[in-house]
Design a protein around this motif. Structure first.
Motif, mmCIF file in Angstrom:
data_model
loop_
_atom_site.group_PDB
_atom_site.id
_atom_site.type_symbol
_atom_site.label_atom_id
_atom_site.label_comp_id
_atom_site.label_asym_id
_atom_site.label_seq_id
_atom_site.Cartn_x
_atom_site.Cartn_y
_atom_site.Cartn_z
ATOM 1 N N GLU A 25 0.794 -1.260 -0.270
ATOM 2 C CA GLU A 25 0.121 0.103 0.005
ATOM 3 C C GLU A 25 0.497 0.849 0.103
ATOM 4 O OE1 GLU A 25 -1.116 -2.287 2.453
ATOM 5 O OE2 GLU A 25 -1.813 -2.915 0.845
ATOM 6 N N ASN A 26 2.333 1.148 -0.478
ATOM 7 C CA ASN A 26 3.201 2.451 -0.092
ATOM 8 C C ASN A 26 3.049 3.223 -1.596
ATOM 9 O OD1 ASN A 26 3.412 2.018 2.544
ATOM 10 N ND2 ASN A 26 4.633 0.408 2.162
ATOM 11 N N ASP A 27 3.695 4.255 -1.335
ATOM 12 C CA ASP A 27 4.005 4.792 -2.893
ATOM 13 C C ASP A 27 5.637 4.400 -3.226
ATOM 14 O OD1 ASP A 27 6.166 7.265 -1.413
ATOM 15 O OD2 ASP A 27 4.760 7.007 -0.099
ATOM 16 N N PRO A 28 5.751 4.064 -3.914
ATOM 17 C CA PRO A 28 7.185 3.417 -4.434
ATOM 18 C C PRO A 28 8.558 4.465 -3.668
ATOM 19 C CG PRO A 28 6.496 4.248 -6.143
ATOM 20 C CD PRO A 28 5.077 5.091 -5.253
ATOM 21 N N GLU A 29 8.695 5.936 -3.061
ATOM 22 C CA GLU A 29 9.635 6.213 -2.700
ATOM 23 C C GLU A 29 9.871 5.443 -0.781
ATOM 24 O OE1 GLU A 29 11.575 10.037 -0.956
ATOM 25 O OE2 GLU A 29 10.595 10.365 -3.374
ATOM 26 N N THR A 30 8.110 5.210 -0.332
ATOM 27 C CA THR A 30 8.002 4.916 0.669
ATOM 28 C C THR A 30 8.304 3.159 1.231
ATOM 29 O OG1 THR A 30 6.523 6.429 1.394
ATOM 30 C CG2 THR A 30 6.379 5.106 2.450
ATOM 31 N N CYS A 31 8.281 2.280 0.345
ATOM 32 C CA CYS A 31 8.461 1.446 0.039
ATOM 33 C C CYS A 31 9.609 1.221 -0.605
ATOM 34 C CB CYS A 31 7.758 0.967 -1.522
ATOM 35 S SG CYS A 31 8.027 -0.496 -2.106
ATOM 36 N N ILE A 32 10.867 1.932 -0.892
ATOM 37 C CA ILE A 32 12.020 1.640 -0.952
ATOM 38 C C ILE A 32 13.022 1.515 0.118
ATOM 39 C CG2 ILE A 32 13.298 3.352 -2.421
ATOM 40 C CD1 ILE A 32 13.591 0.436 -2.548
ATOM 41 N N ARG A 33 12.448 3.041 1.132
ATOM 42 C CA ARG A 33 13.065 3.807 1.698
ATOM 43 C C ARG A 33 12.727 2.313 3.234
ATOM 44 N NH1 ARG A 33 14.659 8.597 2.518
ATOM 45 N NH2 ARG A 33 14.208 10.031 1.016
ATOM 46 N N LYS A 34 11.773 1.885 3.263
ATOM 47 C CA LYS A 34 11.514 0.632 4.103
ATOM 48 C C LYS A 34 12.512 -1.042 3.860
ATOM 49 C CE LYS A 34 7.851 -2.319 5.334
ATOM 50 N NZ LYS A 34 7.535 -3.303 4.614
ATOM 51 N N GLU A 35 12.880 -0.544 2.353
ATOM 52 C CA GLU A 35 13.138 -2.062 2.242
ATOM 53 C C GLU A 35 14.709 -2.340 1.890
ATOM 54 O OE1 GLU A 35 12.315 -4.715 0.802
ATOM 55 O OE2 GLU A 35 10.138 -4.006 0.869
ATOM 56 N N ALA A 36 15.197 -1.126 2.433
ATOM 57 C CA ALA A 36 16.889 -0.653 2.361
ATOM 58 C C ALA A 36 16.979 -0.038 4.293
ATOM 59 C CB ALA A 36 16.880 1.267 2.031
ATOM 60 N N GLU A 37 15.473 -0.210 4.635
ATOM 61 C CA GLU A 37 16.411 -0.012 6.038
ATOM 62 C C GLU A 37 16.006 -1.784 6.530
ATOM 63 O OE1 GLU A 37 14.227 2.182 8.778
ATOM 64 O OE2 GLU A 37 14.227 4.227 7.633
ATOM 65 N N GLU A 38 15.344 -2.780 5.917
ATOM 66 C CA GLU A 38 15.037 -3.688 6.467
ATOM 67 C C GLU A 38 15.760 -4.596 5.330
ATOM 68 O OE1 GLU A 38 11.541 -5.964 4.645
ATOM 69 O OE2 GLU A 38 10.872 -5.560 6.718
ATOM 70 N N GLU A 39 16.128 -4.038 4.210
ATOM 71 C CA GLU A 39 17.383 -5.409 3.522
ATOM 72 C C GLU A 39 18.783 -5.277 3.799
ATOM 73 O OE1 GLU A 39 16.056 -6.499 -0.272
ATOM 74 O OE2 GLU A 39 13.778 -7.289 -0.127
ATOM 75 N N LEU A 40 18.832 -4.007 3.674
ATOM 76 C CA LEU A 40 20.357 -3.647 3.480
ATOM 77 C C LEU A 40 20.720 -3.094 5.217
ATOM 78 C CD1 LEU A 40 20.747 -1.594 0.860
ATOM 79 C CD2 LEU A 40 21.126 -3.845 0.855
ATOM 80 N N GLY A 41 19.997 -2.610 6.332
ATOM 81 C CA GLY A 41 20.426 -2.103 7.469
ATOM 82 C C GLY A 41 20.582 -0.461 6.919
ATOM 83 N N TYR A 42 20.234 0.369 5.883
ATOM 84 C CA TYR A 42 20.744 1.556 5.712
ATOM 85 C C TYR A 42 20.397 2.407 5.906
ATOM 86 C CZ TYR A 42 25.761 0.432 5.137
ATOM 87 O OH TYR A 42 27.129 -0.051 5.060
ATOM 88 N N ARG A 43 19.830 3.653 6.557
ATOM 89 C CA ARG A 43 18.302 3.997 6.541
ATOM 90 C C ARG A 43 19.573 5.373 5.018
ATOM 91 N NH1 ARG A 43 16.903 6.346 11.664
ATOM 92 N NH2 ARG A 43 15.060 3.983 10.841
ATOM 93 N N LEU A 44 18.294 6.381 3.937
ATOM 94 C CA LEU A 44 18.888 6.800 2.912
ATOM 95 C C LEU A 44 18.209 7.818 2.740
ATOM 96 C CD1 LEU A 44 18.999 3.826 0.450
ATOM 97 C CD2 LEU A 44 20.965 4.499 1.730
ATOM 98 N N ASN A 45 19.101 9.000 2.876
ATOM 99 C CA ASN A 45 17.728 10.583 2.975
ATOM 100 C C ASN A 45 18.028 10.839 1.177
ATOM 101 O OD1 ASN A 45 18.288 10.406 6.032
ATOM 102 N ND2 ASN A 45 20.078 10.928 5.805
ATOM 103 N N ASN A 46 18.844 10.882 0.600
ATOM 104 C CA ASN A 46 18.874 11.186 -0.854
ATOM 105 C C ASN A 46 18.357 10.391 -2.383
ATOM 106 O OD1 ASN A 46 19.508 14.402 0.532
ATOM 107 N ND2 ASN A 46 21.609 13.259 0.378
ATOM 108 N N VAL A 47 17.424 9.613 -1.760
ATOM 109 C CA VAL A 47 16.913 9.051 -2.447
ATOM 110 C C VAL A 47 16.337 9.170 -3.980
ATOM 111 C CG1 VAL A 47 15.233 7.467 -2.841
ATOM 112 C CG2 VAL A 47 16.264 7.572 -1.212
ATOM 113 N N GLU A 48 17.049 8.859 -5.312
ATOM 114 C CA GLU A 48 16.191 10.071 -6.206
ATOM 115 C C GLU A 48 15.701 8.571 -7.328
ATOM 116 O OE1 GLU A 48 18.539 11.518 -10.247
ATOM 117 O OE2 GLU A 48 19.789 11.252 -9.065
#
Length: 192
Positions: A89-112
């Protein structure tokens, strides 16, 4: 296109992890002739994918995980991939930020956001939203590895961009979304 397609019937063949439908349709060709076509579509929802890049060290973050469809067709090793997930149910940017935290363990700020192609439009309805982001070691918030309750068993990989590019050439990286992102980043580097 609306005046060139008439749906005759739709039948759900499977509704488990995703929806597989069989559709019978009439299609008016460019020469004006109508023909009946039978198509199957696989709908699992849209997704997002990201390739984090550290311009000061020229490294990227990837994951390695078991993929049964690749295994069953002869690829016996886990795949090296860019971090990705379904939108739900997420928009693409919200989704990918969540996935990056879950899978990679990184909080990403400057997403393009880059683009959103269909990856296999002959049978799969999924549209995939592509992203890149700048990261540094300071952005790490956990070990990553995915969500075990979702069946994820993900190894986080950090490698030089040039090694990832070489991995495409030598066959270590065979996932299409990952190849697209690595090549995009090589052609359009994020400035340091």
């Amino acid at each position: 296109m609306e005046d060139r397609i008439r749906i005759r019937s739709e039948e759900v063949l499977s509704d488990d992890w995703a929806v597989l439908k069989k559709t019978v349709l009439d299609y008016r060709r460019r020469d004006g002739q109508w023909e009946t076509q039978i198509r199957q579509t696989y709908d699992r929802g849209d997704g997002a994918v990201i390739l984090p890049y550290d311009p000061s060290r020229s490294t990227v973050l990837l994951v390695r995980q078991f993929r049964y469809p690749a295994y069953v067709t002869g690829h016996r090793e886990p795949l090296i991939e860019a971090c990705a997930g379904l939108l739900d149910e997420n928009d693409p940017e919200t989704c990918i930020r969540k996935e990056a935290e879950e899978e990679l363990g990184y909080r990403l700020n400057n997403v393009e956001r880059l683009f959103s192609p269909y990856m296999s439009p002959g049978s799969v309805t999924e549209r995939l939203w592509f992203f890149v982001a700048r990261y540094s070691p300071a952005d790490r918030i956990s070990a990553g590895g995915g969500a075990p309750e979702e069946g994820e068993d993900i190894e986080v990989l950090e490698m030089p961009l040039d090694e990832a590019l070489a991995g495409i050439a030598d066959g270590r990286i065979i996932d299409a979304k990952t190849i697209i992102l690595i090549q995009h980043l090589k052609l359009n580097p994020i400035p340091a």
